[in-house]
Design a protein around this motif. Structure first.
Motif, PDB file in Angstrom:
ATOM      1  N   LEU A 108      29.936  40.973  38.343  1.00  0.00           N
ATOM      2  CA  LEU A 108      30.695  41.528  37.220  1.00  0.00           C
ATOM      3  C   LEU A 108      31.575  40.471  36.563  1.00  0.00           C
ATOM      4  CD1 LEU A 108      31.744  45.006  38.657  1.00  0.00           C
ATOM      5  CD2 LEU A 108      30.247  44.596  36.698  1.00  0.00           C
ATOM      6  N   LYS A 110      30.920  37.296  36.424  1.00  0.00           N
ATOM      7  CA  LYS A 110      30.009  36.445  35.634  1.00  0.00           C
ATOM      8  C   LYS A 110      29.679  37.118  34.305  1.00  0.00           C
ATOM      9  CE  LYS A 110      25.649  33.933  35.690  1.00  0.00           C
ATOM     10  NZ  LYS A 110      25.503  34.144  34.228  1.00  0.00           N
ATOM     11  N   LYS A 111      29.487  38.430  34.362  1.00  0.00           N
ATOM     12  CA  LYS A 111      29.108  39.174  33.164  1.00  0.00           C
ATOM     13  C   LYS A 111      30.240  39.212  32.140  1.00  0.00           C
ATOM     14  CE  LYS A 111      27.452  43.715  31.655  1.00  0.00           C
ATOM     15  NZ  LYS A 111      27.023  45.076  32.092  1.00  0.00           N
ATOM     16  N   TYR A 112      31.470  39.437  32.597  1.00  0.00           N
ATOM     17  CA  TYR A 112      32.577  39.654  31.668  1.00  0.00           C
ATOM     18  C   TYR A 112      33.473  38.433  31.463  1.00  0.00           C
ATOM     19  CZ  TYR A 112      31.267  44.550  31.954  1.00  0.00           C
ATOM     20  OH  TYR A 112      30.564  45.738  31.889  1.00  0.00           O
ATOM     21  N   ASN A 114      32.105  35.085  32.423  1.00  0.00           N
ATOM     22  CA  ASN A 114      31.196  33.932  32.424  1.00  0.00           C
ATOM     23  C   ASN A 114      31.545  32.907  33.503  1.00  0.00           C
ATOM     24  OD1 ASN A 114      28.852  32.791  31.384  1.00  0.00           O
ATOM     25  ND2 ASN A 114      30.001  31.384  30.081  1.00  0.00           N
TER      26      ASN A 114
END
Length: 321
Positions: A108, A110-112, A114
């Motif tokens: 999560l 990484k997703k939000y 980076n």
């Protein structure tokens, strides 16, 4: 096919263990004891359960705040609400598959934010190592202070203390050998592993190298202090546990924490372990079971609610990215 089977086994085995413990626990109770447990739930002072949940939320906050020190050291400035919400989601995911929350937390972030998955996951592994060391400190203090009581219990169960000590020494020696091989060996397989795990290792070594390491350590102790306070406050919810001494609280806290890893979020195992350790100090089985279920149920509901709310808010608050 094998991956699917393995995935389902990691979910079903802990769940079945928890269900088996619940079945065993309640089939060994008399109807009178079950009635007393129901009465305990009805007469419980839920103000202290609510206060316990507030303290637990503070522990969530401190865990999210501690994370920023490790991430900042790696050069990533993340938003605190993303840290907090991903921590909350990880607690929820851990209720399905034990320790899977750490993976979802890194994914999560990484997703939000980076942040590379391996580096984020490395900081989480570092957290777990620090948490383990602090927990072992609790265990050491608890077992030293209650050595006689534990020794008598082990004797009653025909468990040789010499066997436990020998097993512990062997485990420590093997761990030291592994560390030495990892650091000094020039074997190809070790070198390849180091290369593949470089991001993970970088995340794990952040605690030692970071500028704010003392604040990180402070929050690490604060997290565990909040866990202990959360457990301690809950004893005032039942009249039968209000007057138990602090050393009993510490032992209950230790065994309850150990039980969480046996099944999904401690399902069945948590109340069972609390009842077992309380019984050593003369607290009736039905009171121990009622207390264990009160604490476990309230904390599980909190984890589910915060996790679901966080999962919904994460994409909403990050939609402009």
């Amino acid at each position: 096919m094998k991956k699917q089977i393995r995935k389902w086994l990691t979910i079903l085995v802990p769940l079945l263990i928890g269900i088996a413990i619940i079945y065993y626990q309640f089939t060994t109770l008399t109807s009178d004891e079950i009635g007393k447990i129901k009465i305990s739930f009805q007469k419980a002072n839920y103000y202290y359960i609510l206060l316990s949940l507030v303290i637990a939320c503070f522990g969530y906050w401190s865990r999210a705040y501690r994370w920023k020190f490790a991430l900042n050291h790696l050069g990533y400035e993340t938003k605190f609400y993303n840290n907090f919400f991903t921590v909350c989601v990880s607690y929820l995911v851990n209720l399905t598959v034990p320790r899977s929350g750490e993976i979802s937390r890194a994914a999560l972030l990484k997703k939000y934010e980076n942040v590379p998955f391996d580096k984020a996951f490395g900081t989480i592994v570092a957290e777990r190592i620090v948490d383990l060391l602090i927990f072992l400190l609790f265990v050491f203090i608890g077992f030293i202070s209650q050595f006689e009581k534990i020794y008598q219990f082990l004797l009653s169960k025909n468990i040789a203390i010499k066997t436990i000590i020998t097993s512990g020494i062997v485990a420590v020696i093997l761990f030291i050998i592994f560390i030495l091989i990892w650091i000094y060996a020039e074997w190809n397989i070790i070198l390849k592993l180091k290369k593949k795990l470089s991001g993970l290792i970088e995340g794990m070594t952040t605690v030692y190298k970071m500028k704010d390491k003392w604040m990180y350590i402070f929050h690490s102790f604060l997290i565990w202090f909040s866990y202990l306070c959360m457990f301690y406050v809950a004893i005032f919810a039942l009249p039968e546990t209000t007057d138990i001494s602090f050393d009993i609280v510490v032992m209950g806290f230790i065994f309850g924490s150990l039980a969480v890893g046996f099944s999904n979020g401690g399902l069945g195992a948590y109340p069972f372990s609390i009842a077992l350790i309380f019984s050593l100090y003369g607290i009736s089985n039905n009171v121990g079971i009622a207390f264990g279920w009160l604490v476990w149920t309230s904390q599980t509901i909190l984890a589910i609610l915060l996790g679901l709310i966080s999962y919904v808010l994460l994409p909403i608050l990050n939609r402009n990215k």
